[in-house]
Scaffold this active site. Structure first.
Site, PDB file in Angstrom:
ATOM      1  N   GLY A 131      29.046  53.877  10.408  1.00 30.61           N
ATOM      2  CA  GLY A 131      30.198  52.972  10.443  1.00 30.61           C
ATOM      3  C   GLY A 131      29.991  51.762  11.341  1.00 30.61           C
ATOM      4  O   GLY A 131      30.189  50.618  10.939  1.00 30.61           O
ATOM      5  N   ARG A 132      29.560  52.011  12.586  1.00 29.18           N
ATOM      6  CA  ARG A 132      29.463  50.897  13.538  1.00 29.18           C
ATOM      7  C   ARG A 132      28.252  50.009  13.285  1.00 29.18           C
ATOM      8  O   ARG A 132      28.061  48.993  13.952  1.00 29.18           O
ATOM      9  CB  ARG A 132      29.465  51.442  14.969  1.00 29.18           C
ATOM     10  CG  ARG A 132      28.491  52.583  15.189  1.00 29.18           C
ATOM     11  CD  ARG A 132      28.860  53.404  16.411  1.00 29.18           C
ATOM     12  NE  ARG A 132      27.974  54.549  16.604  1.00 29.18           N
ATOM     13  CZ  ARG A 132      28.180  55.744  16.042  1.00 29.18           C
ATOM     14  NH1 ARG A 132      29.216  55.922  15.245  1.00 29.18           N
ATOM     15  NH2 ARG A 132      27.352  56.738  16.270  1.00 29.18           N
ATOM     16  N   LYS A 181      41.530  63.819  15.495  1.00 28.26           N
ATOM     17  CA  LYS A 181      41.962  63.739  14.094  1.00 28.26           C
ATOM     18  C   LYS A 181      42.515  65.083  13.641  1.00 28.26           C
ATOM     19  O   LYS A 181      43.541  65.164  12.977  1.00 28.26           O
ATOM     20  CB  LYS A 181      40.772  63.382  13.192  1.00 28.26           C
ATOM     21  CG  LYS A 181      40.275  61.959  13.310  1.00 28.26           C
ATOM     22  CD  LYS A 181      39.228  61.728  12.223  1.00 28.26           C
ATOM     23  CE  LYS A 181      38.453  60.459  12.428  1.00 28.26           C
ATOM     24  NZ  LYS A 181      37.307  60.345  11.537  1.00 28.26           N
ATOM     25  N   GLU A 211      30.605  54.671  21.169  1.00 29.19           N
ATOM     26  CA  GLU A 211      30.633  55.718  20.132  1.00 29.19           C
ATOM     27  C   GLU A 211      29.210  56.224  19.879  1.00 29.19           C
ATOM     28  O   GLU A 211      29.000  57.385  19.547  1.00 29.19           O
ATOM     29  CB  GLU A 211      31.270  55.197  18.837  1.00 29.19           C
ATOM     30  CG  GLU A 211      31.608  56.300  17.847  1.00 29.19           C
ATOM     31  CD  GLU A 211      32.502  55.862  16.694  1.00 29.19           C
ATOM     32  OE1 GLU A 211      33.722  56.015  16.789  1.00 29.19           O
ATOM     33  OE2 GLU A 211      31.969  55.350  15.692  1.00 29.19           O
ATOM     34  N   HIS A 268      41.022  34.637  35.349  1.00 34.24           N
ATOM     35  CA  HIS A 268      42.387  34.647  35.896  1.00 34.24           C
ATOM     36  C   HIS A 268      43.015  36.019  35.742  1.00 34.24           C
ATOM     37  O   HIS A 268      44.237  36.157  35.726  1.00 34.24           O
ATOM     38  CB  HIS A 268      43.220  33.564  35.200  1.00 34.24           C
ATOM     39  CG  HIS A 268      42.619  32.205  35.395  1.00 34.24           C
ATOM     40  ND1 HIS A 268      42.888  31.433  36.504  1.00 34.24           N
ATOM     41  CD2 HIS A 268      41.700  31.531  34.661  1.00 34.24           C
ATOM     42  CE1 HIS A 268      42.181  30.315  36.430  1.00 34.24           C
ATOM     43  NE2 HIS A 268      41.440  30.350  35.327  1.00 34.24           N
ATOM     44  N   LYS A 314      34.023  53.858   4.618  1.00 35.03           N
ATOM     45  CA  LYS A 314      32.831  54.569   4.160  1.00 35.03           C
ATOM     46  C   LYS A 314      33.226  55.861   3.441  1.00 35.03           C
ATOM     47  O   LYS A 314      32.751  56.154   2.357  1.00 35.03           O
ATOM     48  CB  LYS A 314      31.935  54.863   5.370  1.00 35.03           C
ATOM     49  CG  LYS A 314      30.683  55.623   5.020  1.00 35.03           C
ATOM     50  CD  LYS A 314      29.815  55.805   6.247  1.00 35.03           C
ATOM     51  CE  LYS A 314      28.717  56.810   5.940  1.00 35.03           C
ATOM     52  NZ  LYS A 314      27.844  57.035   7.068  1.00 35.03           N
ATOM     53  N   GLU A 337      44.203  56.631   8.753  1.00 31.33           N
ATOM     54  CA  GLU A 337      44.870  55.353   9.030  1.00 31.33           C
ATOM     55  C   GLU A 337      44.642  54.366   7.887  1.00 31.33           C
ATOM     56  O   GLU A 337      45.567  53.689   7.419  1.00 31.33           O
ATOM     57  CB  GLU A 337      44.317  54.729  10.323  1.00 31.33           C
ATOM     58  CG  GLU A 337      44.572  55.533  11.585  1.00 31.33           C
ATOM     59  CD  GLU A 337      43.420  56.469  11.921  1.00 31.33           C
ATOM     60  OE1 GLU A 337      42.796  57.039  10.996  1.00 31.33           O
ATOM     61  OE2 GLU A 337      43.142  56.628  13.123  1.00 31.33           O
TER      62      GLU A 337
HETATM   63  O1  F6P Z   1      36.059  56.292  14.575  1.00 31.45           O
HETATM   64  C1  F6P Z   1      35.321  57.250  13.898  1.00 31.45           C
HETATM   65  C2  F6P Z   1      34.775  56.719  12.642  1.00 31.45           C
HETATM   66  O2  F6P Z   1      34.122  57.768  12.024  1.00 31.45           O
HETATM   67  C3  F6P Z   1      33.831  55.533  12.862  1.00 31.45           C
HETATM   68  O3  F6P Z   1      32.536  55.897  13.138  1.00 31.45           O
HETATM   69  C4  F6P Z   1      33.990  54.806  11.574  1.00 31.45           C
HETATM   70  O4  F6P Z   1      33.503  53.512  11.701  1.00 31.45           O
HETATM   71  C5  F6P Z   1      35.475  54.889  11.393  1.00 31.45           C
HETATM   72  O5  F6P Z   1      35.790  56.207  11.783  1.00 31.45           O
HETATM   73  C6  F6P Z   1      35.997  54.580  10.016  1.00 31.45           C
HETATM   74  O6  F6P Z   1      35.473  55.430   9.051  1.00 31.45           O
HETATM   75  P1  F6P Z   1      35.544  55.085   7.524  1.00 31.45           P
HETATM   76  O7  F6P Z   1      34.776  53.836   7.286  1.00 31.45           O
HETATM   77  O8  F6P Z   1      34.972  56.264   6.812  1.00 31.45           O
HETATM   78  O9  F6P Z   1      36.996  54.875   7.149  1.00 31.45           O
END
Ligand code: F6P
Length: 516
Positions: free
Chosen positions: A256-257, A483, A342, A373, A196, A202
């Site tokens: 995001g979620r 972060k 979250e 199990h 987003k 990462e």
């Molecule tokens: O984990 C935190 C977060 O902000 C989530 O809400 C989001 O889905 C994720 O990082 C990834 O964010 P982006 O889509 O901006 O890379």
């Protein structure tokens, strides 16, 4: 929007006092007592909506409990906040914006047309890589909501043999990307940078390494054809080298979620085709209508949320196990962990006050029968009670004789064993006390429509719980602290500076000594 009560205000209402008094009477009753007292309980506490059913008869509550819980939902103004969400009001108050994932599945919008058309063109071989080869593999690079929802949906639905193969890379651990790239042909590989913000550390690290892998094989010019951006940050995607023809933007109000319905879901559309993705949206839309129109007492997301509230606060069960008895749903628990924890893992009300009462549930889970199990021992005999949530599908996704009946029989047996326990144990060690609550969710089939219903069911449950807790389910400021701290520690690991925190400093020193 009607007045927003603090959770503490809800606990001062008559509805809350009535529920507390009721709890005194109901909490000592066992599930066996409840079934004995009400011959119609099994049917009376279950609901069905278009091939999706929810059975609450093995929860330690009665029809009266649910009525009193519905009064709480009404007092918290669940209907008001629900209607405000559907009306596009800025219910994400800490970020002052609307919550627009429901708008993405509105029939009148055509935001998804570009992505479904692109998905079909890739599948048909009409969109190709820089050498003219069709794309055989797709690698989605994203994390959190830009990973979990699409991964869960693609795994649930994309088990056909049609091209392309869709892979997911999330972790900054290079093992994730290098494993995904192993054996792939750069000329036949399409990367989706799903972010987003297009700034998540990462994802950007993985995207840059994937870009280098591609450029090494095909040259710089190939980037324009082998990379797509699924993002709200068009400028950053363009700077990365992605042309507008490979950009799939979406609105800022999509959290995001909750974003698998947006272009973040492109990997799923590539796996199941444009029509499949439309059906996924249609299933979610059907659940939206159900949530918007049904009375609270027959409203599935509301009933699930209220059951959690009852278990969490009144029966004091802090943990819920999500147990899909279907391998196709193996990534659902991880998606729900992000969606629920979250969203509602917050300790401050909308007004900024500390939430009174225990926080939202911790959830974990794994598929059955594997979990049987592993951790089911604790579910049956552990002193800490865990609420269980079983999810199963009537129709199997394969044609291997006998397996699905065995799977379903095990799921039914687990729910029964948790509820009834052992009647005549040989020793105390054999004794299973029973009276352990569970919900059973059944789907007629696992097709795009039903999965859409199921995922939207949980999304709306999150909203209802957030309203009752009086928290903002749509921000995630808690994620930011780690972060911020990671930046200086990256320098420290390279030998630039020593962390102030003594435990961190010791770990950095050890890692540096061991690595060099
Ligand atoms: O984990 C935190 C977060 O902000 C989530 O809400 C989001 O889905 C994720 O990082 C990834 O964010 P982006 O889509 O901006 O890379």
């Amino acid at each position: 929007m009607r007045a927003e009560k603090a959770m503490s205000d809800i606990t001062k209402t008559d509805a809350w006092s009535r529920l507390e008094a009721h709890c005194e009477a109901v909490a000592p009753m066992t599930l066996s007592d409840m079934f004995a007292a009400d011959a119609a309980r099994a049917g009376g506490l279950s609901w069905e909506e278009d091939g999706l059913s929810v059975d609450l008869s093995r929860q330690r509550l009665t029809a009266v409990t649910l009525e009193l819980l519905v009064d709480i939902a009404r007092a918290a103004d669940v209907e008001g906040r629900r209607d405000a969400m559907f009306a596009g009001q800025a219910i994400n108050t800490t970020e002052n914006r609307a919550v627009s994932h429901v708008a993405l599945r509105d029939e009148s919008t055509d935001q998804h047309l570009a992505m479904t058309a692109f998905a079909d063109a890739v599948r048909a071989g009409a969109e190709t890589g820089s050498t003219g080869l069709p794309f055989r593999d797709v690698v989605n690079i994203g994390i959190g909501g830009s990973h979990q929802g699409p991964l869960a949906a693609t795994t649930a639905l994309g088990n056909g043999s049609e091209m392309p193969n869709v892979h997911y890379v999330a972790n900054v651990d290079g093992t994730d990307l290098s494993t995904a790239l192993h054996g792939l042909d750069p000329a036949a590989t399409l990367f989706l940078v799903a972010s987003k913000t297009f700034t998540t550390a990462e994802t950007m690290a993985n995207a840059k390494s994937a870009r280098a892998w591609l450029v090494n094989a095909l040259g710089e010019d190939a980037v324009a054809e082998h990379f797509c951006a699924l993002s709200t940050n068009i400028a950053a995607a363009a700077e990365f080298g992605i042309p507008s023809t490979r950009m799939f933007p979406f609105a800022d109000g999509v959290g995001g979620r909750f974003s698998l319905w947006s272009s973040i879901g492109l990997s799923t559309a590539l796996a199941i085709g444009g029509e499949g993705f439309e059906n996924l949206l249609a299933g979610a839309r059907a659940m939206d209508r159900h949530f918007a129109d049904q009375p609270l007492s027959e409203n599935l997301p509301v009933l699930l949320a209220l059951t959690d509230l009852w278990n969490r606060i009144f029966l004091e069960l802090p943990v819920r196990a999500v147990l899909p008895y279907d391998e196709r749903l193996r990534h659902l628990p991880a998606h729900l962990q992000q969606l629920e924890m979250e969203s509602n893992g917050k300790g401050v009300t909308l007004a900024g006050d500390v939430v009174s009462g225990p926080p939202a549930s911790v959830i974990f889970g794994a598929t059955g029968t594997n979990g049987q199990h592993s951790f089911h021992q604790l579910l049956h005999q552990g002193p800490a009670l865990v609420a269980a949530e079983f999810i199963a599908v009537a129709e199997p996704g394969h044609d291997l004789a006998g397996h699905h009946d065995m799977l379903l029989a095990n799921m039914l047996a687990q729910a029964e064993a948790l509820a009834n326990g052992t009647s005549d144990p040989a020793t105390p060690h054999h004794h299973c006390p029973g009276n352990r609550p569970s919900t059973v969710i059944l789907l007629r089939t696992l097709d795009p429509f039903r999965l859409g219903q199921l995922l939207a069911l949980y999304e709306h449950k999150v909203l209802v719980e957030g309203v009752i807790w009086n928290i903002n389910s749509f921000d995630q400021f808690g994620v930011e602290l780690g972060k911020v701290l990671a930046g200086p520690l990256l320098s420290a690991l390279k030998g630039d500076g020593t962390p102030d925190d003594p435990a961190t400093a010791a770990a950095v020193a050890k890692l540096r000594a061991w690595r060099h």
